[in-house]
Design a protein around this motif. Structure first.
Motif, PDB file in Angstrom:
ATOM      1  N   TYR A  16      -2.224  -3.274  -4.851  1.00 37.88           N
ATOM      2  CA  TYR A  16      -2.098  -2.867  -3.367  1.00 37.88           C
ATOM      3  C   TYR A  16      -2.836  -4.195  -3.422  1.00 37.88           C
ATOM      4  O   TYR A  16      -1.462  -4.571  -2.199  1.00 37.88           O
ATOM      5  CB  TYR A  16      -2.872  -1.784  -2.874  1.00 37.88           C
ATOM      6  CG  TYR A  16      -2.623  -0.085  -3.490  1.00 37.88           C
ATOM      7  CD1 TYR A  16      -1.933   0.078  -3.558  1.00 37.88           C
ATOM      8  CD2 TYR A  16      -4.069   0.169  -3.981  1.00 37.88           C
ATOM      9  CE1 TYR A  16      -1.628   1.329  -4.313  1.00 37.88           C
ATOM     10  CE2 TYR A  16      -4.272   1.394  -4.238  1.00 37.88           C
ATOM     11  CZ  TYR A  16      -2.673   2.007  -4.751  1.00 37.88           C
ATOM     12  OH  TYR A  16      -2.834   3.784  -5.009  1.00 37.88           O
ATOM     13  N   LYS A  69       0.441  -6.309  -0.805  1.00 34.53           N
ATOM     14  CA  LYS A  69      -0.571  -6.665   0.842  1.00 34.53           C
ATOM     15  C   LYS A  69       0.214  -8.114   0.949  1.00 34.53           C
ATOM     16  O   LYS A  69       0.431  -8.307   1.957  1.00 34.53           O
ATOM     17  CB  LYS A  69      -1.510  -5.991   1.274  1.00 34.53           C
ATOM     18  CG  LYS A  69      -2.229  -6.268   2.598  1.00 34.53           C
ATOM     19  CD  LYS A  69      -3.738  -6.592   2.059  1.00 34.53           C
ATOM     20  CE  LYS A  69      -3.814  -8.220   1.678  1.00 34.53           C
ATOM     21  NZ  LYS A  69      -5.720  -8.254   2.119  1.00 34.53           N
ATOM     22  N   GLU A  76       3.298  -8.888   1.279  1.00 33.17           N
ATOM     23  CA  GLU A  76       4.286  -8.834   2.583  1.00 33.17           C
ATOM     24  C   GLU A  76       3.304  -9.128   4.010  1.00 33.17           C
ATOM     25  O   GLU A  76       3.244  -8.934   4.913  1.00 33.17           O
ATOM     26  CB  GLU A  76       3.098  -6.966   2.989  1.00 33.17           C
ATOM     27  CG  GLU A  76       4.167  -6.278   2.528  1.00 33.17           C
ATOM     28  CD  GLU A  76       3.588  -4.687   2.959  1.00 33.17           C
ATOM     29  OE1 GLU A  76       2.684  -4.573   3.870  1.00 33.17           O
ATOM     30  OE2 GLU A  76       4.237  -3.554   2.585  1.00 33.17           O
ATOM     31  N   LYS A  77       2.272 -10.413   3.692  1.00 32.77           N
ATOM     32  CA  LYS A  77       2.213 -11.103   5.093  1.00 32.77           C
ATOM     33  C   LYS A  77       3.098 -12.147   5.171  1.00 32.77           C
ATOM     34  O   LYS A  77       3.917 -12.200   4.530  1.00 32.77           O
ATOM     35  CB  LYS A  77       0.992 -11.393   4.426  1.00 32.77           C
ATOM     36  CG  LYS A  77      -0.904 -10.384   4.355  1.00 32.77           C
ATOM     37  CD  LYS A  77      -1.885 -11.069   5.021  1.00 32.77           C
ATOM     38  CE  LYS A  77      -2.212 -10.708   6.087  1.00 32.77           C
ATOM     39  NZ  LYS A  77      -3.096 -10.774   6.747  1.00 32.77           N
ATOM     40  N   ALA A  97       0.013  -2.558   3.606  1.00 31.30           N
ATOM     41  CA  ALA A  97      -1.153  -3.276   4.170  1.00 31.30           C
ATOM     42  C   ALA A  97      -3.139  -2.410   4.352  1.00 31.30           C
ATOM     43  O   ALA A  97      -3.900  -3.370   4.685  1.00 31.30           O
ATOM     44  CB  ALA A  97      -1.295  -3.790   5.776  1.00 31.30           C
ATOM     45  N   ASP A 127      -7.397  -9.325   7.087  1.00 30.98           N
ATOM     46  CA  ASP A 127      -6.770  -8.994   8.317  1.00 30.98           C
ATOM     47  C   ASP A 127      -6.936  -8.584   9.374  1.00 30.98           C
ATOM     48  O   ASP A 127      -6.332  -7.755  10.579  1.00 30.98           O
ATOM     49  CB  ASP A 127      -6.355  -7.462   7.024  1.00 30.98           C
ATOM     50  CG  ASP A 127      -5.913  -7.993   5.793  1.00 30.98           C
ATOM     51  OD1 ASP A 127      -4.627  -8.755   5.677  1.00 30.98           O
ATOM     52  OD2 ASP A 127      -5.973  -7.313   4.406  1.00 30.98           O
ATOM     53  N   ASP A 132      -0.859  -1.587   9.467  1.00 26.87           N
ATOM     54  CA  ASP A 132       0.531  -0.650   9.131  1.00 26.87           C
ATOM     55  C   ASP A 132       1.271  -1.097   9.871  1.00 26.87           C
ATOM     56  O   ASP A 132       2.980  -1.562   9.738  1.00 26.87           O
ATOM     57  CB  ASP A 132       0.106   1.153   8.571  1.00 26.87           C
ATOM     58  CG  ASP A 132       0.234   1.174   7.440  1.00 26.87           C
ATOM     59  OD1 ASP A 132       0.008   0.249   6.844  1.00 26.87           O
ATOM     60  OD2 ASP A 132      -0.284   2.361   6.821  1.00 26.87           O
ATOM     61  N   SER A 142       2.789  -4.564  10.112  1.00 21.73           N
ATOM     62  CA  SER A 142       2.994  -4.693   9.255  1.00 21.73           C
ATOM     63  C   SER A 142       4.534  -4.717   9.041  1.00 21.73           C
ATOM     64  O   SER A 142       4.997  -5.121   8.673  1.00 21.73           O
ATOM     65  CB  SER A 142       2.812  -4.127   7.750  1.00 21.73           C
ATOM     66  OG  SER A 142       3.411  -3.725   6.809  1.00 21.73           O
TER      67      SER A 142
END
Ligand code: SF4
Lengths: 289, 148
Positions: free
Chosen positions: A48, A52, A55-56, B4, B50, B134, B137
């Motif tokens: 995960y 993530k 995805e950033k 995320a 984040d 989310d 994202s």
């Protein structure tokens, strides 16, 4: 050993090692959490995390950092490909060192003080473990009569029977290689900040994801080295090797959770002392007796 | 599917809090509540984080720092104002050097009130923040697809 086998092996390693490494990392986090009286994350948490990171937003402090990290990952794959297709151990050792050097360059290229301290410490770590790694290759040659890892399958007894001291030495530096406390000087997985986060201070998003994947692949390769000691002509020995590898991994997690980080002086001295005592004595015995 | 929300790494910055909220923030992240069950990791590096947890109000001294940390964080990112000081200035709102809540410096996504903010309220706020994360994202993904 043809180029083609190595190439196919590299591709296979690039596909399989991240999966295995990711599961091992997940296990590591769960076991660490249990040792600290916590429940811990799900097994797939490292997966995960990396998804993530990809995805950033893609940001980088300069244009070469990700190229260096990419090269480091590529050479880690090649080293794995060489090793797991039964190739030359010495070659594997050199290629994985090249991979570390690329990673060091990536950290230096960011020009951040924390990353530079991390890179300098990583250089020290390479200096600390490299003598033992070379003695491992020499010891392996003396025990098996060849540098080719694949030839262990033709042996009557596993190499651990002749170079068990070298094995103990490798166990010692494995802690440095797996980036576990007390030797996680250049880049720790636990306290994620400043000097302790070292090399990856300036890396974010996808670049950090690549670093993580490289770390998984390296772990699989190094555990492969451990397994190599226990494989011989008997096909069942593979099971023994896997069992030993899991036990060693558990031992590393235990060490990680129970020892405080040391200073680099102690790391360097102890690693060289171990290399000399374990590797040197073992090899002297094999060479002169 | 957005990942995320499955791995929210947080960074904590103490503005001009009285330390009450900081203790609660750290208590929330300690093994007792075990945030790692949900993938929460406490990082000290804005480039890896984040979710930005800010405690205390913004004043003339720290407004630059708050903005700097926010700017260094990589999209998608979420800001949680922890405690009433961070929400609106709280008990210090009319101090000579206090500008006000964190939203005077950077955009805030979730407000967690309380003096001091309770770990339970903070966990609720982080869960809310994760939902915002989310959304952001997804928006980022779509804008990437459109080639922006
Ligand atoms: S909200 Fe209360 S506990 Fe928190 S920083 Fe402000 S005064 Fe302190």
């Amino acid at each position: 050993m043809t180029i083609l086998t190595t190439l196919i092996g590299t591709v296979a390693f690039a596909l399989i090692a991240p999966v295995v490494g990711c599961l091992l990392a997940g296990l590591d986090r769960i076991i660490s959490a249990r040792m600290q009286g916590r429940v811990g994350p799900p097994l797939l948490q490292p997966y995960y995390d990396v998804r993530k990171l990809f995805e950033k937003e893609s940001v980088s402090v300069n244009s070469v950092e990700r190229t260096y990290v990419g090269c480091a990952l590529l050479f880690a794959w090649v080293a794995g490909g060489v090793f797991f297709t039964g190739g030359n151990l010495l070659m594997c050792v050199f290629i994985i060192t090249l991979s570390s050097l690329f990673f060091i360059m990536a950290a230096y290229s960011t020009r951040s003080p924390y990353a530079e301290v991390g890179a300098a410490r990583e250089t020290l770590q390479v200096m600390a473990y490299e003598p033992m790694v070379l003695l491992l290759a020499v010891g392996f040659y003396l025990a098996a009569g060849t540098f080719d890892v694949g030839d262990v399958l033709a042996l009557d007894a596993p190499v651990i029977t002749t170079i068990w001291l070298v094995f103990l030495g490798l166990l010692f530096i494995l802690t440095i290689k797996l980036r576990k406390s007390p030797f996680d000087l250049s880049m720790s997985h636990h306290a994620h900040q400043e000097i302790v986060r070292g090399m990856t201070t300036e890396m974010s998003g996808p670049t950090l994801g690549l670093v993580e994947i490289m770390h998984w692949c390296e772990n699989v390769l190094f555990l492969g080295w451990i397994g190599m000691f226990f494989v011989w002509g008997n096909p069942l020995s593979i099971i023994l090797a896997v069992a030993v590898v899991l036990a060693v991994y558990f031992l590393e997690i235990w060490i990680d959770n129970n020892f405080a980080r040391v200073k680099w002086q102690l790391m360097l001295k102890s690693a060289w002392a171990v290399a000399l005592a374990a590797g040197g004595v073992n090899i002297a015995f094999l060479a002169f007796l | 599917m957005a990942f995320a929300s499955k791995s929210p790494w947080v960074i904590h910055y103490d503005g001009s809090s009285c330390n009450g909220c900081d203790i609660e923030v750290l208590a929330t992240l300690c093994p007792g509540f075990d945030g790692e069950r949900f993938g929460v990791v406490n990082t000290g590096n804005p480039k890896h984080a984040d979710i930005f947890l800010v405690t205390g109000s913004v004043n003339e001294q720290n407004i630059g720092v708050v903005r700097e940390i926010y700017d260094q964080m990589v999209e998608p990112k979420v800001v949680v104002a922890c405690g009433i000081c961070a929400c609106s200035g709280g008990i210090f709102h009319d101090c000579y050097n206090v500008i006000g809540g964190v939203d005077k410096a950077i955009p805030v996504d979730v407000y967690a009130p309380g003096c001091a903010v309770r770990p339970e309220a903070l966990i609720d706020a982080i869960v809310k923040g994760v939902a915002v994360l989310d959304e952001k994202s997804k928006a980022l993904k779509e804008s990437k697809k459109r080639g922006e």
